[in-house]
Design a protein around this motif. Structure first.
Motif, PDB file in Angstrom:
ATOM      1  N   ARG A  61      18.648  11.322  53.009  1.00 16.10           N
ATOM      2  CA  ARG A  61      19.556  11.408  54.168  1.00 16.10           C
ATOM      3  C   ARG A  61      20.988  11.068  53.743  1.00 16.10           C
ATOM      4  NH1 ARG A  61      20.917   8.705  59.274  1.00 16.10           N
ATOM      5  NH2 ARG A  61      20.810  10.309  60.874  1.00 16.10           N
ATOM      6  N   ALA A  62      21.145  10.076  52.887  1.00 18.27           N
ATOM      7  CA  ALA A  62      22.472   9.710  52.381  1.00 18.27           C
ATOM      8  C   ALA A  62      23.075  10.858  51.565  1.00 18.27           C
ATOM      9  CB  ALA A  62      22.390   8.443  51.542  1.00 18.27           C
ATOM     10  N   TYR A  63      22.246  11.520  50.766  1.00 17.87           N
ATOM     11  CA  TYR A  63      22.719  12.667  49.984  1.00 17.87           C
ATOM     12  C   TYR A  63      23.191  13.789  50.907  1.00 17.87           C
ATOM     13  CZ  TYR A  63      22.817  16.568  46.777  1.00 17.87           C
ATOM     14  OH  TYR A  63      23.228  17.656  46.050  1.00 17.87           O
ATOM     15  N   VAL A  64      22.395  14.088  51.921  1.00 17.44           N
ATOM     16  CA  VAL A  64      22.781  15.141  52.866  1.00 17.44           C
ATOM     17  C   VAL A  64      24.059  14.746  53.590  1.00 17.44           C
ATOM     18  CG1 VAL A  64      22.091  16.364  54.976  1.00 17.44           C
ATOM     19  CG2 VAL A  64      20.435  16.036  53.130  1.00 17.44           C
ATOM     20  N   ARG A  65      24.167  13.494  53.992  1.00 23.00           N
ATOM     21  CA  ARG A  65      25.366  13.017  54.692  1.00 23.00           C
ATOM     22  C   ARG A  65      26.614  13.227  53.835  1.00 23.00           C
ATOM     23  NH1 ARG A  65      23.944   8.087  56.425  1.00 23.00           N
ATOM     24  NH2 ARG A  65      23.738   8.752  58.581  1.00 23.00           N
ATOM     25  N   SER A  66      26.508  12.963  52.534  1.00 23.97           N
ATOM     26  CA  SER A  66      27.688  13.069  51.673  1.00 23.97           C
ATOM     27  C   SER A  66      27.990  14.502  51.232  1.00 23.97           C
ATOM     28  CB  SER A  66      27.531  12.169  50.446  1.00 23.97           C
ATOM     29  OG  SER A  66      26.495  12.639  49.622  1.00 23.97           O
ATOM     30  N   HIS A  67      27.018  15.405  51.328  1.00 23.89           N
ATOM     31  CA  HIS A  67      27.232  16.772  50.831  1.00 23.89           C
ATOM     32  C   HIS A  67      27.258  17.849  51.917  1.00 23.89           C
ATOM     33  CE1 HIS A  67      26.232  14.757  47.073  1.00 23.89           C
ATOM     34  NE2 HIS A  67      26.857  15.752  46.484  1.00 23.89           N
ATOM     35  N   ILE A 109      23.488  14.121  61.386  1.00 25.14           N
ATOM     36  CA  ILE A 109      22.571  14.157  60.245  1.00 25.14           C
ATOM     37  C   ILE A 109      21.191  13.829  60.799  1.00 25.14           C
ATOM     38  CG2 ILE A 109      22.005  13.219  57.982  1.00 25.14           C
ATOM     39  CD1 ILE A 109      24.694  14.746  58.133  1.00 25.14           C
ATOM     40  N   PRO A 110      20.240  14.755  60.667  1.00 28.52           N
ATOM     41  CA  PRO A 110      18.928  14.519  61.275  1.00 28.52           C
ATOM     42  C   PRO A 110      18.116  13.457  60.533  1.00 28.52           C
ATOM     43  CG  PRO A 110      18.926  16.580  60.067  1.00 28.52           C
ATOM     44  CD  PRO A 110      20.331  16.055  60.026  1.00 28.52           C
ATOM     45  N   PHE A 111      17.132  12.927  61.242  1.00 29.49           N
ATOM     46  CA  PHE A 111      16.104  12.106  60.603  1.00 29.49           C
ATOM     47  C   PHE A 111      15.168  13.088  59.919  1.00 29.49           C
ATOM     48  CE2 PHE A 111      11.765  10.574  60.674  1.00 29.49           C
ATOM     49  CZ  PHE A 111      11.894   9.404  59.955  1.00 29.49           C
ATOM     50  N   PHE A 112      14.898  12.873  58.655  1.00 32.85           N
ATOM     51  CA  PHE A 112      14.050  13.790  57.895  1.00 32.85           C
ATOM     52  C   PHE A 112      12.639  13.250  57.797  1.00 32.85           C
ATOM     53  CE2 PHE A 112      18.315  14.702  56.325  1.00 32.85           C
ATOM     54  CZ  PHE A 112      18.339  16.082  56.454  1.00 32.85           C
ATOM     55  N   ASP A 113      11.693  14.149  57.989  1.00 28.54           N
ATOM     56  CA  ASP A 113      10.295  13.832  57.738  1.00 28.54           C
ATOM     57  C   ASP A 113       9.776  14.895  56.784  1.00 28.54           C
ATOM     58  OD1 ASP A 113       7.941  12.446  57.825  1.00 28.54           O
ATOM     59  OD2 ASP A 113       7.268  13.317  59.706  1.00 28.54           O
ATOM     60  N   PHE A 114       8.762  14.575  56.044  1.00 23.54           N
ATOM     61  CA  PHE A 114       8.174  15.500  55.089  1.00 23.54           C
ATOM     62  C   PHE A 114       6.710  15.684  55.436  1.00 23.54           C
ATOM     63  CE2 PHE A 114      11.769  13.568  52.972  1.00 23.54           C
ATOM     64  CZ  PHE A 114      12.391  14.651  52.376  1.00 23.54           C
ATOM     65  N   ALA A 115       6.218  16.904  55.242  1.00 16.98           N
ATOM     66  CA  ALA A 115       4.821  17.211  55.537  1.00 16.98           C
ATOM     67  C   ALA A 115       4.328  18.267  54.556  1.00 16.98           C
ATOM     68  CB  ALA A 115       4.663  17.712  56.964  1.00 16.98           C
TER      69      ALA A 115
END
Length: 82
Positions: free
Chosen positions: A43-49, A55-61
Protein backbone atom coordinates in the motif's frame (compact mmCIF):
# COMPACT_ATOMS: atom_id res chain seq x y z
CA UNK A 1 6.67 -17.31 -8.75
CA UNK A 2 3.53 -15.27 -8.13
CA UNK A 3 1.32 -14.10 -11.00
CA UNK A 4 -1.44 -11.53 -10.72
CA UNK A 5 -4.40 -12.80 -12.73
CA UNK A 6 -7.11 -10.26 -11.90
CA UNK A 7 -7.92 -7.25 -9.76
CA UNK A 8 -11.32 -6.32 -8.41
CA UNK A 9 -11.84 -2.73 -7.26
CA UNK A 10 -14.90 -1.67 -5.27
CA UNK A 11 -17.04 1.12 -6.78
CA UNK A 12 -15.93 3.56 -4.06
CA UNK A 13 -12.25 2.64 -4.69
CA UNK A 14 -11.71 1.90 -1.00
CA UNK A 15 -11.09 -1.86 -1.38
CA UNK A 16 -9.20 -3.87 -3.95
CA UNK A 17 -8.78 -7.62 -4.18
CA UNK A 18 -5.79 -8.86 -6.12
CA UNK A 19 -6.19 -12.41 -7.41
CA UNK A 20 -3.04 -14.48 -7.81
CA UNK A 21 -1.74 -17.87 -8.81
CA UNK A 22 1.60 -19.27 -7.69
CA UNK A 23 4.06 -21.81 -9.01
CA UNK A 24 4.56 -24.42 -7.75
CA UNK A 25 0.94 -25.03 -6.76
CA UNK A 26 1.85 -26.49 -3.38
CA UNK A 27 3.38 -23.12 -2.41
CA UNK A 28 0.23 -21.13 -3.17
CA UNK A 29 -0.83 -20.71 0.45
CA UNK A 30 2.69 -19.73 1.52
CA UNK A 31 2.72 -17.10 -1.25
CA UNK A 32 -0.69 -15.83 -0.12
CA UNK A 33 0.51 -15.58 3.50
CA UNK A 34 3.60 -13.68 2.33
CA UNK A 35 1.51 -11.20 0.33
CA UNK A 36 -0.88 -10.64 3.23
CA UNK A 37 2.07 -9.91 5.54
CA UNK A 38 3.42 -7.38 3.02
CA UNK A 39 0.10 -5.52 2.54
CA UNK A 40 1.28 -2.36 4.37
CA UNK A 41 4.46 -2.22 2.27
CA UNK A 42 2.48 -2.75 -0.92
CA UNK A 43 0.00 0.00 0.00
CA UNK A 44 2.89 2.37 0.78
CA UNK A 45 4.46 1.57 -2.60
CA UNK A 46 1.20 2.27 -4.41
CA UNK A 47 0.74 5.50 -2.42
CA UNK A 48 4.18 6.75 -3.48
CA UNK A 49 3.93 5.69 -7.15
CA UNK A 50 0.26 6.09 -8.10
CA UNK A 51 -1.53 9.36 -8.59
CA UNK A 52 -4.78 8.47 -6.85
CA UNK A 53 -6.87 10.43 -4.38
CA UNK A 54 -7.92 7.30 -2.53
CA UNK A 55 -5.47 4.46 -1.92
CA UNK A 56 -7.54 1.30 -1.45
CA UNK A 57 -7.11 -1.33 1.22
CA UNK A 58 -5.58 -4.28 -0.61
CA UNK A 59 -6.49 -7.89 -0.05
CA UNK A 60 -5.03 -10.88 -1.84
CA UNK A 61 -6.81 -14.08 -2.84
CA UNK A 62 -6.05 -17.20 -4.83
CA UNK A 63 -7.74 -17.08 -8.23
CA UNK A 64 -9.94 -20.16 -8.16
CA UNK A 65 -11.30 -19.40 -11.64
CA UNK A 66 -7.81 -19.54 -13.11
CA UNK A 67 -7.11 -22.80 -11.29
CA UNK A 68 -10.31 -24.26 -12.79
CA UNK A 69 -9.31 -23.07 -16.27
CA UNK A 70 -5.88 -24.69 -15.92
CA UNK A 71 -7.49 -27.96 -14.78
CA UNK A 72 -9.86 -27.95 -17.76
CA UNK A 73 -6.94 -27.27 -20.12
CA UNK A 74 -4.98 -30.18 -18.67
CA UNK A 75 -7.97 -32.52 -18.95
CA UNK A 76 -8.52 -31.50 -22.58
CA UNK A 77 -4.85 -32.00 -23.37
CA UNK A 78 -4.95 -35.39 -21.66
CA UNK A 79 -7.99 -36.37 -23.71
CA UNK A 80 -6.24 -35.42 -27.00
CA UNK A 81 -3.33 -37.75 -26.24
CA UNK A 82 -5.65 -40.74 -25.88
Amino acid sequence: MITVTDVSLSPDCKNATIYITAYPDDQEHAALDFLKRKRPDFRAYVRSHAHMKIIPFFDFAIDQGEKSRQRIDSLLAEDKTK
